[in-house]
Design a protein around this motif. Sequence first.
Motif, PDB file in Angstrom:
ATOM      1  N   VAL A 136     -51.920  -6.658 -66.460  1.00 58.88           N
ATOM      2  CA  VAL A 136     -51.175  -5.514 -66.993  1.00 58.88           C
ATOM      3  C   VAL A 136     -49.834  -5.321 -66.282  1.00 58.88           C
ATOM      4  CG1 VAL A 136     -52.443  -3.902 -65.494  1.00 58.88           C
ATOM      5  CG2 VAL A 136     -51.274  -3.048 -67.542  1.00 58.88           C
ATOM      6  N   PHE A 137     -49.799  -5.505 -64.972  1.00 55.53           N
ATOM      7  CA  PHE A 137     -48.559  -5.271 -64.229  1.00 55.53           C
ATOM      8  C   PHE A 137     -47.546  -6.388 -64.502  1.00 55.53           C
ATOM      9  CE2 PHE A 137     -52.129  -3.519 -61.759  1.00 55.53           C
ATOM     10  CZ  PHE A 137     -51.827  -2.178 -61.869  1.00 55.53           C
ATOM     11  N   GLN A 138     -48.034  -7.623 -64.564  1.00 59.13           N
ATOM     12  CA  GLN A 138     -47.139  -8.747 -64.838  1.00 59.13           C
ATOM     13  C   GLN A 138     -46.570  -8.657 -66.249  1.00 59.13           C
ATOM     14  OE1 GLN A 138     -46.535 -10.984 -62.357  1.00 59.13           O
ATOM     15  NE2 GLN A 138     -44.926 -11.925 -63.600  1.00 59.13           N
ATOM     16  N   VAL A 305     -53.187 -11.181 -71.906  1.00 59.03           N
ATOM     17  CA  VAL A 305     -52.765 -12.521 -72.322  1.00 59.03           C
ATOM     18  C   VAL A 305     -52.512 -12.517 -73.830  1.00 59.03           C
ATOM     19  CG1 VAL A 305     -53.429 -14.946 -72.500  1.00 59.03           C
ATOM     20  CG2 VAL A 305     -53.970 -13.643 -70.441  1.00 59.03           C
ATOM     21  N   GLY A 306     -53.400 -11.846 -74.566  1.00 57.03           N
ATOM     22  CA  GLY A 306     -53.188 -11.707 -76.004  1.00 57.03           C
ATOM     23  C   GLY A 306     -51.937 -10.911 -76.317  1.00 57.03           C
ATOM     24  N   ALA A 307     -51.670  -9.872 -75.525  1.00 57.56           N
ATOM     25  CA  ALA A 307     -50.442  -9.090 -75.725  1.00 57.56           C
ATOM     26  C   ALA A 307     -49.211  -9.946 -75.459  1.00 57.56           C
ATOM     27  CB  ALA A 307     -50.455  -7.870 -74.801  1.00 57.56           C
ATOM     28  N   VAL A 325     -48.090 -14.328 -67.056  1.00 58.18           N
ATOM     29  CA  VAL A 325     -49.067 -13.268 -67.329  1.00 58.18           C
ATOM     30  C   VAL A 325     -50.476 -13.837 -67.310  1.00 58.18           C
ATOM     31  CG1 VAL A 325     -49.887 -11.604 -69.039  1.00 58.18           C
ATOM     32  CG2 VAL A 325     -47.430 -11.866 -68.658  1.00 58.18           C
ATOM     33  N   ALA A 326     -50.675 -14.997 -67.928  1.00 53.31           N
ATOM     34  CA  ALA A 326     -51.999 -15.607 -67.975  1.00 53.31           C
ATOM     35  C   ALA A 326     -52.483 -15.981 -66.581  1.00 53.31           C
ATOM     36  CB  ALA A 326     -51.972 -16.839 -68.879  1.00 53.31           C
ATOM     37  N   ALA A 327     -51.597 -16.552 -65.773  1.00 54.45           N
ATOM     38  CA  ALA A 327     -51.983 -16.937 -64.414  1.00 54.45           C
ATOM     39  C   ALA A 327     -52.396 -15.720 -63.595  1.00 54.45           C
ATOM     40  CB  ALA A 327     -50.828 -17.667 -63.737  1.00 54.45           C
ATOM     41  N   GLU A 332     -56.590 -12.081 -61.233  1.00 53.25           N
ATOM     42  CA  GLU A 332     -57.091 -10.715 -61.056  1.00 53.25           C
ATOM     43  C   GLU A 332     -58.510 -10.548 -61.603  1.00 53.25           C
ATOM     44  OE1 GLU A 332     -52.642  -8.638 -61.125  1.00 53.25           O
ATOM     45  OE2 GLU A 332     -53.991  -8.433 -62.857  1.00 53.25           O
ATOM     46  N   LEU A 333     -58.840 -11.243 -62.703  1.00 56.08           N
ATOM     47  CA  LEU A 333     -60.190 -11.123 -63.232  1.00 56.08           C
ATOM     48  C   LEU A 333     -61.202 -11.819 -62.325  1.00 56.08           C
ATOM     49  CD1 LEU A 333     -61.990 -10.020 -65.399  1.00 56.08           C
ATOM     50  CD2 LEU A 333     -61.538 -12.041 -66.791  1.00 56.08           C
ATOM     51  N   LEU A 334     -60.819 -12.922 -61.720  1.00 55.73           N
ATOM     52  CA  LEU A 334     -61.697 -13.589 -60.760  1.00 55.73           C
ATOM     53  C   LEU A 334     -62.048 -12.665 -59.605  1.00 55.73           C
ATOM     54  CD1 LEU A 334     -60.131 -17.171 -60.617  1.00 55.73           C
ATOM     55  CD2 LEU A 334     -62.484 -16.623 -61.272  1.00 55.73           C
TER      56      LEU A 334
END
Length: 366
Positions: A136-138, A305-307, A325-327, A332-334
């Motif tokens: 979200v921040f990226q 990522v979809g956004a 953003v994906a990276a 962050e999800l990990l």
Amino acid sequence: MLGFLSSVFTTTPAFREARCKVWRGCTYSRRERLRPLVKTLDSGGGNRNHDTYVDSDFFLSREEVMGIEKEAKVAEEDKQGIESFKEPPAPSKPERIQVITDIDDTVKSSGGLRVAGQYLGGIDSQYKRGDCYPGVFQFALEIATSGLPEDVEPLPMAVLTARARELKFALALEEHHPICRKYRYCGMERGFDDWGIGPVLYGSVKEWLFQSKKGVRKFRNFQLLHNYNASNCGVGIGCQTKYIYVGDTGELDLHAGKLMLQKYPSEMKAVFLHVVYNERDDPALKSYEDTHVKNVPVLFFRTYVGAARKAVEHGIISEAAMRRVAAKALKELLRIEPDHSSSKWVDLRKDIKDSDLVPRRHWLWK
């Protein structure tokens, strides 16, 4: 003499204007004697009976007529110069985007917590209360910095939240707040040390009690922000300011976004809405179709990522920005979800797959 006057008085509009100047300087009697001559000259008549019309007391000397002729030429040249003159194009101002965001269920999850039968901040139950959504921040930084010249700083984030201003002692977004720090650190990683949360516009207890008023409150707060930026003290001075609103589908952000697009279509670049739902209340995730309001896209997404993928499709950010953003989302999800079979990972893998960001042999496909 008559032929000379004919050339003076009939050649151009400016010369005819000079003739009128002489005509206005005549007495009534002289005008009456000159009228047949003027009629002949205006109609392009021949040289018959010229002597009949010559009035030696009225006509100026050759030098005076030449002076009138010169004055008429200067006037004609000035007129042509004015008509052919074009203002040089003003230097174009850089376009900067101010990202406007909601907080609960847009930046961080509300957890779907209820108090006295009312949701406290939002409805999302997929993530734990307080968890920030990966990427979200990226995503906000990539939009704010998209297309900026090197010497132009990105505009700060603006916040439209339904949080009650009467409860700011507990809910205020101050500089030391974790969300503010995360936005600031994200900017610092890219060299934008001063980027982060800017103006914050709150709701009131009234909107918490009467949920249907939240969308209108956020729209009115956007109007306050817009008017502030348009004034001499606004953050967008010296540039063209466009707005992108990022909200969610839980608490009338769609309504607020549509009001913004109806009122300010030329200044809105897009509306992004995070699709959220409460597993206890909704048996299945509601489907939303992307649309346009006043030719401005309204885009729905499950992960950032979809956004980012949809932002690339609409020319808002670059593919390189989408990859960043994906990276960041993966990293962050990990950190917050070790179970790769959870719905969070299912959603993220789907958007990464749709974005064609990783090869099929990558572990994310397994």
